[in-house]
Design an enzyme around this catalytic site. Structure first.
Site, PDB file in Angstrom:
ATOM      1  N   CYS A 152       0.851  -1.193   0.000  1.00 35.32           N
ATOM      2  CA  CYS A 152       0.000   0.000   0.000  1.00 35.32           C
ATOM      3  C   CYS A 152       0.885   1.241   0.000  1.00 35.32           C
ATOM      4  CB  CYS A 152      -0.874  -0.035   1.258  1.00 35.32           C
ATOM      5  SG  CYS A 152      -1.827   1.466   1.535  1.00 35.32           S
ATOM      6  N   SER A 208       0.670   3.877   1.625  1.00 35.57           N
ATOM      7  CA  SER A 208       0.913   4.459   2.953  1.00 35.57           C
ATOM      8  C   SER A 208       2.289   4.054   3.484  1.00 35.57           C
ATOM      9  CB  SER A 208      -0.165   4.038   3.943  1.00 35.57           C
ATOM     10  OG  SER A 208      -1.426   4.432   3.466  1.00 35.57           O
ATOM     11  N   HIS A 244       4.901   6.238   1.955  1.00 35.47           N
ATOM     12  CA  HIS A 244       4.975   7.578   2.552  1.00 35.47           C
ATOM     13  C   HIS A 244       5.953   7.587   3.728  1.00 35.47           C
ATOM     14  CE1 HIS A 244       1.794   8.940   0.039  1.00 35.47           C
ATOM     15  NE2 HIS A 244       0.775   8.518   0.748  1.00 35.47           N
ATOM     16  N   HIS A 282       1.051  -3.311   6.721  1.00 36.66           N
ATOM     17  CA  HIS A 282      -0.216  -3.188   7.454  1.00 36.66           C
ATOM     18  C   HIS A 282      -1.394  -3.733   6.657  1.00 36.66           C
ATOM     19  CE1 HIS A 282      -0.143   0.307   4.791  1.00 36.66           C
ATOM     20  NE2 HIS A 282      -1.461   0.186   4.798  1.00 36.66           N
ATOM     21  N   CYS A 329      -6.743  -3.208   4.237  1.00 35.22           N
ATOM     22  CA  CYS A 329      -6.522  -1.767   4.050  1.00 35.22           C
ATOM     23  C   CYS A 329      -7.135  -1.257   2.744  1.00 35.22           C
ATOM     24  CB  CYS A 329      -5.044  -1.388   4.145  1.00 35.22           C
ATOM     25  SG  CYS A 329      -4.849   0.394   3.991  1.00 35.22           S
TER      26      CYS A 329
HETATM   27  P1  PAD Z   1      -1.140   4.575  -5.500  1.00 31.86           P
HETATM   28  O1  PAD Z   1       0.202   5.171  -5.511  1.00 31.86           O
HETATM   29  O2  PAD Z   1      -1.320   3.182  -6.018  1.00 31.86           O
HETATM   30  O3  PAD Z   1      -2.187   5.520  -6.292  1.00 31.86           O
HETATM   31  C1  PAD Z   1      -2.066   6.906  -6.349  1.00 31.86           C
HETATM   32  C2  PAD Z   1      -2.472   7.346  -7.763  1.00 31.86           C
HETATM   33  O4  PAD Z   1      -2.452   8.769  -7.799  1.00 31.86           O
HETATM   34  C3  PAD Z   1      -1.505   6.882  -8.858  1.00 31.86           C
HETATM   35  O5  PAD Z   1      -2.225   6.229  -9.873  1.00 31.86           O
HETATM   36  C4  PAD Z   1      -0.852   8.170  -9.354  1.00 31.86           C
HETATM   37  O6  PAD Z   1      -0.559   8.150 -10.746  1.00 31.86           O
HETATM   38  C5  PAD Z   1      -1.941   9.191  -9.040  1.00 31.86           C
HETATM   39  N1  PAD Z   1      -1.437  10.557  -8.906  1.00 31.86           N
HETATM   40  C6  PAD Z   1      -0.284  10.997  -8.337  1.00 31.86           C
HETATM   41  N2  PAD Z   1      -0.203  12.337  -8.401  1.00 31.86           N
HETATM   42  C7  PAD Z   1      -1.324  12.779  -9.015  1.00 31.86           C
HETATM   43  C8  PAD Z   1      -1.838  14.059  -9.363  1.00 31.86           C
HETATM   44  N3  PAD Z   1      -1.151  15.164  -9.080  1.00 31.86           N
HETATM   45  N4  PAD Z   1      -3.044  14.145  -9.981  1.00 31.86           N
HETATM   46  C9  PAD Z   1      -3.742  13.006 -10.282  1.00 31.86           C
HETATM   47  N5  PAD Z   1      -3.316  11.754  -9.975  1.00 31.86           N
HETATM   48  C10 PAD Z   1      -2.121  11.643  -9.348  1.00 31.86           C
HETATM   49  O7  PAD Z   1      -1.634   4.654  -3.972  1.00 31.86           O
HETATM   50  P2  PAD Z   1      -2.789   3.844  -3.178  1.00 31.86           P
HETATM   51  O8  PAD Z   1      -3.976   3.684  -4.046  1.00 31.86           O
HETATM   52  O9  PAD Z   1      -2.177   2.657  -2.498  1.00 31.86           O
HETATM   53  O10 PAD Z   1      -3.090   4.906  -2.019  1.00 31.86           O
HETATM   54  C11 PAD Z   1      -3.643   6.179  -2.352  1.00 31.86           C
HETATM   55  C12 PAD Z   1      -3.581   7.099  -1.147  1.00 31.86           C
HETATM   56  O11 PAD Z   1      -4.478   6.637  -0.126  1.00 31.86           O
HETATM   57  C13 PAD Z   1      -2.201   7.176  -0.497  1.00 31.86           C
HETATM   58  O12 PAD Z   1      -1.944   8.503  -0.038  1.00 31.86           O
HETATM   59  C14 PAD Z   1      -2.347   6.249   0.683  1.00 31.86           C
HETATM   60  O13 PAD Z   1      -1.414   6.549   1.702  1.00 31.86           O
HETATM   61  C15 PAD Z   1      -3.765   6.564   1.095  1.00 31.86           C
HETATM   62  C16 PAD Z   1      -4.432   5.569   1.990  1.00 31.86           C
HETATM   63  N6  PAD Z   1      -5.243   6.030   2.965  1.00 31.86           N
HETATM   64  C17 PAD Z   1      -5.878   5.183   3.811  1.00 31.86           C
HETATM   65  C18 PAD Z   1      -6.806   5.753   4.844  1.00 31.86           C
HETATM   66  O14 PAD Z   1      -7.162   5.057   5.802  1.00 31.86           O
HETATM   67  N7  PAD Z   1      -7.256   6.988   4.676  1.00 31.86           N
HETATM   68  C19 PAD Z   1      -5.713   3.811   3.701  1.00 31.86           C
HETATM   69  C20 PAD Z   1      -4.909   3.335   2.668  1.00 31.86           C
HETATM   70  C21 PAD Z   1      -4.256   4.214   1.816  1.00 31.86           C
HETATM   71 ZN    ZN Z   2      -2.760   0.917   3.515  1.00 31.11          ZN
END
Ligand code: PAD
Ligand code: ZN
Ligand code: ZN
Length: 376
Positions: free
Chosen positions: A47, A49, A52, A68, A175
């Protein structure tokens, strides 16, 4: 020979300092103390996260063991553990559910006060961890640390799931999938016929799209700067996809043009960048629009915005784990998967051995994978 009560030596991926790759080393995992559970990990999803933390965007204490989004089997339990027993298939979770704090009792709450994702101390409640390498303590992360063959978590952070569930798939339920899907059904409560915009089409953003489709949104607009993500987004339910780099105007103005000047009913930021969080807010209807922050922001990020954006009625909110209460919801989500109410197949683009963890993260950073799954 039973390992219960003994220190276990096993493989783990340790991060010694930010911006450095994982190093796979043999660590020692102490037995679980009272109310703790030691788990043998079977599979892990990759993931963003965790990335990050690797990049230093989210601040934690090093050295640390990340991970996680996992499924495992209980190896042994400490004194007083009643909800799981050795041999149970489980999901260790970054959100505990103690059942007693205000967040656990509140119908809309899920950020149990026993969580460590806000303070990120990397320690168990007693101020220590169960991990060590050559006598030096290693921190845990989000109380899970599943990038290790064995981990120890508090009983409040473990949910028992169906023994027949395939670990290399249902790990996404701990997640990515549940966060995206829950952002729609729990946090935004999207109504049928709505117009939705999803910023970021990774594993979590695509799960938002799956949720929007299930609840009957009539337009689902996917937004990403990587157009390679568009075919899968459409297969999962996006009705159209746009690349902000194709326009001279800001993307929020593009979305207003696409919706006859109304803006979308719901927008979801699923990237983790302050600029796209602001753009997602400005993209929704000025009166009844709701924007949900799903992406994890950098620890020190700040946003300056005009309060008139909210004054006219918009709602801006965030969601952790899609608003689900962990121990209650994880077994149900796994049952729904087993009953084929949703499929995770399209989200899993790569499955590889645990030792390829650095390769797995490279694929994510290069935009070539949706979810990579690491199996022990
Ligand atoms: P990922 O990196 O697979 O997807 C992110 C997408 O965003 C990619 O397809 C990128 O190309 C695109 N992207 C990047 N910059 C831009 C931009 N400026 N404009 C448009 N698109 C863009 O990540 P993921 O899907 O695993 O996770 C996405 C986010 O969600 C990430 O910040 C992660 O930390 C967060 C998350 N939050 C929780 C929660 O509980 N809130 C849980 C799991 C993940
Ligand atoms: Zn996650
Ligand atoms: Zn609680």
């Amino acid at each position: 020979m039973s390992t219960a009560g003994k220190v276990i030596k096993c493989k783990a991926a340790v991060i010694w300092e930010p911006k450095k790759p994982f190093s796979i080393v043999e660590i020692e995992v102490a037995p679980p103390k009272a109310h703790e559970v030691r788990i043998k990990i079977l599979a892990n999803g990759i993931c963003r996260s965790d990335d990050h933390v690797l990049t230093g965007s989210v601040k934690v204490n090093f050295p640390i063991i990340l991970g996680h989004e996992a499924v495992g089997v209980v190896e042994s339990v400490g004194e007083g553990v009643t909800s799981v027993k050795p041999g149970d298939k489980v999901i260790p979770h970054f959100l505990p559910q103690c059942g007693e704090c205000k967040a656990c009792i509140h119908p809309r709450g899920n950020l149990c006060k026993k969580n460590d994702i806000v303070k990120c101390t990397g320690l168990m409640a007693d101020g220590t961890t169960r991990f060590s390498y050559q006598g030096k303590q290693i921190h845990n992360c989000g109380s899970t640390s599943t990038f290790s063959e064995y981990t120890v978590v508090h009983e409040d952070s473990v949910a028992k799931i169906d023994a027949a569930a395939p670990p290399e798939k249902v790990c996404l339920i701990s997640c990515g999938f549940s966060t995206g899907y829950g952002a729609v059904v729990n946090s935004a409560k999207v109504e049928p016929g709505s117009t939705c915009a999803v910023f970021g089409l990774g594993g979590v953003g695509l799960s938002v799209i799956m949720g929007c489709k299930v609840v009957g949104a009539s337009r689902i607009i996917g937004i990403d700067i990587n157009k390679d993500k568009f075919p899968l987004a459409k297969e999962l339910g996006a009705t159209e996809c746009v690349n902000p780099l194709d326009f001279k105007k800001p993307i929020n103005e593009v979305l207003f043009d696409m919706t006859d000047g109304e803006g979308v009913d719901y927008s979801f930021e699923v990237i983790g960048r302050p600029e796209t969080m602001s753009a997602a807010l400005a993209s929704c209807n000025m009166n009844y629009g709701t924007s949900v922050i799903v992406g994890v922001p950098p620890t020190t990020a700040e946003i300056t915005f005009s309060p008139s954006l909210l004054f006219t009625g918009r709602t801006w909110k965030g969601t952790v784990f899609g608003g689900w209460k962990s121990k209650d919801s994880l077994p149900r989500l796994v049952s729904d998967f087993m009953e084929k109410k949703f499929s995770l197949d399209l989200l899993i683009t790569h499955t590889m051995p645990f030792d390829k963890i650095n390769e797995g993260f490279e694929l994510l950073r290069a935009g070539k994978s949706i979810r990579g799954v690491l199996v022990f």
